[in-house]
Design an enzyme around this catalytic site. Structure first.
Site, PDB file in Angstrom:
ATOM      1  N   ARG A   1       0.347  14.304  13.108  1.00  0.00           N
ATOM      2  CA  ARG A   1       0.739  14.090  11.706  1.00  0.00           C
ATOM      3  C   ARG A   1       0.920  15.403  10.918  1.00  0.00           C
ATOM      4  NH1 ARG A   1      -0.911   8.836  10.360  1.00  0.00           N
ATOM      5  NH2 ARG A   1       0.678   8.860   8.748  1.00  0.00           N
ATOM      6  N   PRO A   2       1.731  16.319  11.401  1.00  0.00           N
ATOM      7  CA  PRO A   2       1.936  17.572  10.653  1.00  0.00           C
ATOM      8  C   PRO A   2       2.611  17.324   9.313  1.00  0.00           C
ATOM      9  CG  PRO A   2       3.544  17.389  12.402  1.00  0.00           C
ATOM     10  CD  PRO A   2       2.596  16.246  12.587  1.00  0.00           C
ATOM     11  N   VAL A   3       2.527  18.294   8.402  1.00  0.00           N
ATOM     12  CA  VAL A   3       3.206  18.200   7.100  1.00  0.00           C
ATOM     13  C   VAL A   3       4.107  19.406   6.883  1.00  0.00           C
ATOM     14  CG1 VAL A   3       1.507  16.690   5.981  1.00  0.00           C
ATOM     15  CG2 VAL A   3       1.165  19.189   5.963  1.00  0.00           C
TER      16      VAL A   3
ATOM     17  N   LYS B   1       0.842  -1.206   0.000  1.00  0.00           N
ATOM     18  CA  LYS B   1       0.000   0.000   0.000  1.00  0.00           C
ATOM     19  C   LYS B   1       0.876   1.255   0.000  1.00  0.00           C
ATOM     20  CE  LYS B   1      -1.741   1.478   4.056  1.00  0.00           C
ATOM     21  NZ  LYS B   1      -1.389   2.870   4.402  1.00  0.00           N
ATOM     22  N   ASN B   2       1.900   1.262   0.854  1.00  0.00           N
ATOM     23  CA  ASN B   2       2.695   2.481   1.042  1.00  0.00           C
ATOM     24  C   ASN B   2       3.730   2.713  -0.046  1.00  0.00           C
ATOM     25  OD1 ASN B   2       1.134   2.940   3.227  1.00  0.00           O
ATOM     26  ND2 ASN B   2       2.677   2.401   4.750  1.00  0.00           N
TER      27      ASN B   2
ATOM     28  N   ARG C   1      -8.666  -0.578   4.838  1.00  0.00           N
ATOM     29  CA  ARG C   1      -7.800   0.401   4.174  1.00  0.00           C
ATOM     30  C   ARG C   1      -6.443  -0.206   3.855  1.00  0.00           C
ATOM     31  NH1 ARG C   1      -6.698   5.390   7.420  1.00  0.00           N
ATOM     32  NH2 ARG C   1      -5.408   5.653   5.572  1.00  0.00           N
TER      33      ARG C   1
ATOM     34  N   CYS D   1      -4.716  12.167  13.035  1.00  0.00           N
ATOM     35  CA  CYS D   1      -5.487  10.902  13.027  1.00  0.00           C
ATOM     36  C   CYS D   1      -5.281  10.272  14.408  1.00  0.00           C
ATOM     37  CB  CYS D   1      -5.002   9.987  11.908  1.00  0.00           C
ATOM     38  SG  CYS D   1      -3.381   9.304  12.222  1.00  0.00           S
TER      39      CYS D   1
ATOM     40  N   ARG E   1      -4.775  10.462   4.424  1.00  0.00           N
ATOM     41  CA  ARG E   1      -3.740  11.483   4.572  1.00  0.00           C
ATOM     42  C   ARG E   1      -2.718  11.410   3.437  1.00  0.00           C
ATOM     43  NH1 ARG E   1      -2.366  13.468   8.331  1.00  0.00           N
ATOM     44  NH2 ARG E   1      -0.150  13.225   7.861  1.00  0.00           N
TER      45      ARG E   1
HETATM   46  C1  EPZ Z   1       4.322   6.873   6.445  1.00  0.00           C
HETATM   47  O1  EPZ Z   1       3.522   7.876   7.029  1.00  0.00           O
HETATM   48  C2  EPZ Z   1       3.421   5.655   6.298  1.00  0.00           C
HETATM   49  N1  EPZ Z   1       2.299   5.974   5.415  1.00  0.00           N
HETATM   50  C3  EPZ Z   1       2.904   5.231   7.685  1.00  0.00           C
HETATM   51  O2  EPZ Z   1       2.129   4.066   7.521  1.00  0.00           O
HETATM   52  C4  EPZ Z   1       4.112   4.910   8.565  1.00  0.00           C
HETATM   53  O3  EPZ Z   1       3.662   4.576   9.854  1.00  0.00           O
HETATM   54  C5  EPZ Z   1       5.038   6.132   8.637  1.00  0.00           C
HETATM   55  O4  EPZ Z   1       5.432   6.533   7.299  1.00  0.00           O
HETATM   56  C6  EPZ Z   1       6.313   5.845   9.428  1.00  0.00           C
HETATM   57  O5  EPZ Z   1       6.999   4.767   8.853  1.00  0.00           O
HETATM   58  C7  EPZ Z   1       2.519   6.006   4.076  1.00  0.00           C
HETATM   59  O6  EPZ Z   1       3.622   5.773   3.592  1.00  0.00           O
HETATM   60  C8  EPZ Z   1       1.341   6.323   3.217  1.00  0.00           C
HETATM   61  P1  EPZ Z   1       6.224  10.221   8.571  1.00  0.00           P
HETATM   62  P2  EPZ Z   1       4.048   9.406   7.066  1.00  0.00           P
HETATM   63  O7  EPZ Z   1       6.104  11.493   7.815  1.00  0.00           O
HETATM   64  O8  EPZ Z   1       4.940   9.659   5.909  1.00  0.00           O
HETATM   65  C9  EPZ Z   1       6.586  13.596  11.884  1.00  0.00           C
HETATM   66  C10 EPZ Z   1       0.259   2.706   7.810  1.00  0.00           C
HETATM   67  O9  EPZ Z   1      -0.187   2.158   8.817  1.00  0.00           O
HETATM   68  N2  EPZ Z   1       6.449  14.572  10.786  1.00  0.00           N
HETATM   69  O10 EPZ Z   1       7.373   9.296   8.261  1.00  0.00           O
HETATM   70  O11 EPZ Z   1       2.869  10.271   7.255  1.00  0.00           O
HETATM   71  C11 EPZ Z   1       5.323  12.769  12.113  1.00  0.00           C
HETATM   72  O12 EPZ Z   1       4.422  13.444  12.963  1.00  0.00           O
HETATM   73  C12 EPZ Z   1       0.743   4.137   7.888  1.00  0.00           C
HETATM   74  O13 EPZ Z   1       0.369   2.169   6.677  1.00  0.00           O
HETATM   75  C13 EPZ Z   1       6.506  15.930  11.082  1.00  0.00           C
HETATM   76  O14 EPZ Z   1       6.653  16.324  12.232  1.00  0.00           O
HETATM   77  O15 EPZ Z   1       4.902   9.400   8.401  1.00  0.00           O
HETATM   78  C14 EPZ Z   1       5.864  11.507  12.742  1.00  0.00           C
HETATM   79  O16 EPZ Z   1       6.046  11.725  14.135  1.00  0.00           O
HETATM   80  C15 EPZ Z   1       0.495   4.723   9.272  1.00  0.00           C
HETATM   81  N3  EPZ Z   1       6.390  16.821  10.058  1.00  0.00           N
HETATM   82  C16 EPZ Z   1       7.246  11.335  12.090  1.00  0.00           C
HETATM   83  O17 EPZ Z   1       7.567  12.613  11.508  1.00  0.00           O
HETATM   84  C17 EPZ Z   1       6.219  16.435   8.756  1.00  0.00           C
HETATM   85  O18 EPZ Z   1       6.137  17.306   7.856  1.00  0.00           O
HETATM   86  C18 EPZ Z   1       7.278  10.301  10.981  1.00  0.00           C
HETATM   87  O19 EPZ Z   1       6.179  10.567  10.129  1.00  0.00           O
HETATM   88  C19 EPZ Z   1       6.161  15.039   8.473  1.00  0.00           C
HETATM   89  C20 EPZ Z   1       6.281  14.127   9.499  1.00  0.00           C
END
Ligand code: EPZ
Length: 420
Positions: free
Chosen positions: A122-124, A22-23, A399, A117, A93
């Protein structure tokens, strides 16, 4: 809303095939926006999130063609507008992944700000600041991210404050058509990032370093169509292996990749599993023995994945001994713990660590899923419980897990979906 009804106490035995990741599929579908030519994406899993991403492309005027095997052909030359509406983004998201491609190909993008969520805020912000460093004008107003650039994005040297998977993916896609070189430092090393990079390279992108923490992208003038098959889903693979270990079973998972599951396989061996691997299969045998508790700490790849933390908590809940599981990636990923304790588990939460004292078996109960991977852990808890468990709100599970009850039935589980 459907529920899953589970009668536990059965050891899983048999063979299943693993679906596409999926990811990996989600960013690759977003990457089809980077070229006016047709991209064929194969080995897509049959999941709600994939349908949502296809719907998102559709609402922008890009009509993917889907064949009977759910292979998808996307040609974005019919695109009408560059906006991802809240109605779709709120359900997934990962819609944020169209931001980089739209901006670098068309010079503008409007994406609803993904809300938080169950597992965290989950900030961006890191996605946004990186695109700004590449010359984009980005404002967040009325719950939408509005981004634009006059002419082309410019290559930049970007240091990611945190390792972010989709943040790395968004920037890497944006950089493929930018002017000059982009260096992403502290980049995510996840296999799904590598899979996306390999697809982009097949489209003509100039990328090096994928899989390391420094990715270098030299912008090109255009990308071409291609055909690409999505890698196997390592999280689905690990989920079934953990379920087999928890139920003292013996299963073989096929069409998968053991080389990207080293941290998980090592923990399963510590739990007492006898594991054999081939190029595209993994055989796990507990020889009927109760698993031993393990301790672990989640972190970005290649460390133990956060997406398998809840599943291992379920395994520890019926293991011999006690184990500590620390979550370092998300701030609220223990929602499954309270439900498991209602099933007779003995789990204490202290900050970002859970301490699990294994019990011989759990007691079935009605429980509620809160997020994708927590739902999987509650199903595992149901499989190792006496009597009946019902798991509610399983739209979360649909999902991310293709035909989960059918695959578990193939392995001997007494599980069925009931309309609520
Ligand atoms: C990806 O989410 C995956 N989703 C998640 O899988 C997975 O848990 C996660 O990576 C960690 O491996 C997809 O690939 C679609 P991150 P993502 O940005 O990219 C912080 C599942 O169950 N952060 O790596 O959204 C954030 O809050 C899902 O399949 C910021 O602060 O996760 C987190 O604490 C759940 N600012 C950390 O970084 C930002 O701009 C890692 O998040 C981006 C992230």
């Amino acid at each position: 809303m459907d529920k899953l009804l589970i009668n536990g106490g059965v050891s899983l035995n048999g063979e299943i095939r693993i679906a596409g990741a999926k990811n990996s599929a989600l960013p690759i579908l977003a990457a089809t926006l980077l070229t006016p030519e047709t991209v064929q994406v194969c080995n897509l899993p049959h999941l709600f999130d994939i349908t949502t991403m296809i719907e998102l492309l559709g609402c922008m005027g890009v009509q993917p063609v889907i064949d009977e095997k759910l292979n998808v052909e996307v040609n974005s030359s019919t695109i009408k507008h560059f906006s991802a509406p809240y109605e779709l983004v709120k359900t997934m998201r990962a819609s944020i992944l169209v931001l980089g491609p739209l901006l670098t190909r068309f010079g503008e993008a409007e994406v609803a700000l993904p809300g938080g969520c169950a597992i965290g805020s989950r900030p961006v912000n890191l996605h946004i600041s990186a695109l700004q460093a590449m010359g984009a004008d980005v404002v967040v107003v009325d719950g939408y991210i509005r981004a634009s650039v006059n002419g082309k994005l410019k290559g930049a040297h970007i240091f990611m404050d945190l390792v972010t998977v989709t943040g790395t993916e968004n920037v890497m896609m944006a950089a493929t058509l930018a002017e000059g070189q982009t260096i992403i430092d502290n980049a995510a090393r996840e296999p799904e990032v590598v899979d996306l990079a390999n697809c982009l390279i097949r489209m003509g992108a100039d990328i090096n370093g994928q899989g390391t923490d420094t990715i270098i992208i030299n912008g090109v003038s255009e990308l071409k169509g291609c055909s690409y098959s999505v890698m196997p889903d390592r999280i689905e693979t690990g989920t079934y292996l953990i379920a087999a270990a928890a139920t003292r079973g013996h299963i073989k998972v096929k069409d998968t990749r053991p080389d990207i599951l080293e941290s998980v396989l090592s923990k399963l061996e510590q739990a007492g599993a006898d594991i054999k691997v081939g190029d595209d299969w993994i055989d796990l045998d507990m020889h009927g023995q109760r698993p031993k508790a393990v301790s672990l700490r989640t972190a970005p790849y290649p460390a133990f994945p956060t997406d398998m933390q809840a599943q291992f908590t379920a395994l520890n809940s019926v293991a011999i001994g006690a184990g500590a599981i620390t979550e370092t990636v998300f701030e609220n990923r223990f929602m499954h713990v309270h439900e498991m304790n209602r099933m007779g588990a003995s789990i204490k939460v202290e900050g970002n660590t859970v301490f699990v004292e294994g019990v011989e078996s759990l007691k079935g109960a009605p429980v509620m899923a809160t997020d994708l991977r927590a739902s999987a852990s509650l199903i595992i808890a149901g499989l190792v419980s006496e009597n009946e468990t019902t798991v509610d709100r399983i739209y979360h599970i649909d999902r991310g897990y293709e035909c989960i009850e059918e695959k578990l039935q193939l392995l001997g589980a007494k599980i069925r979906r009931i309309p609520s």
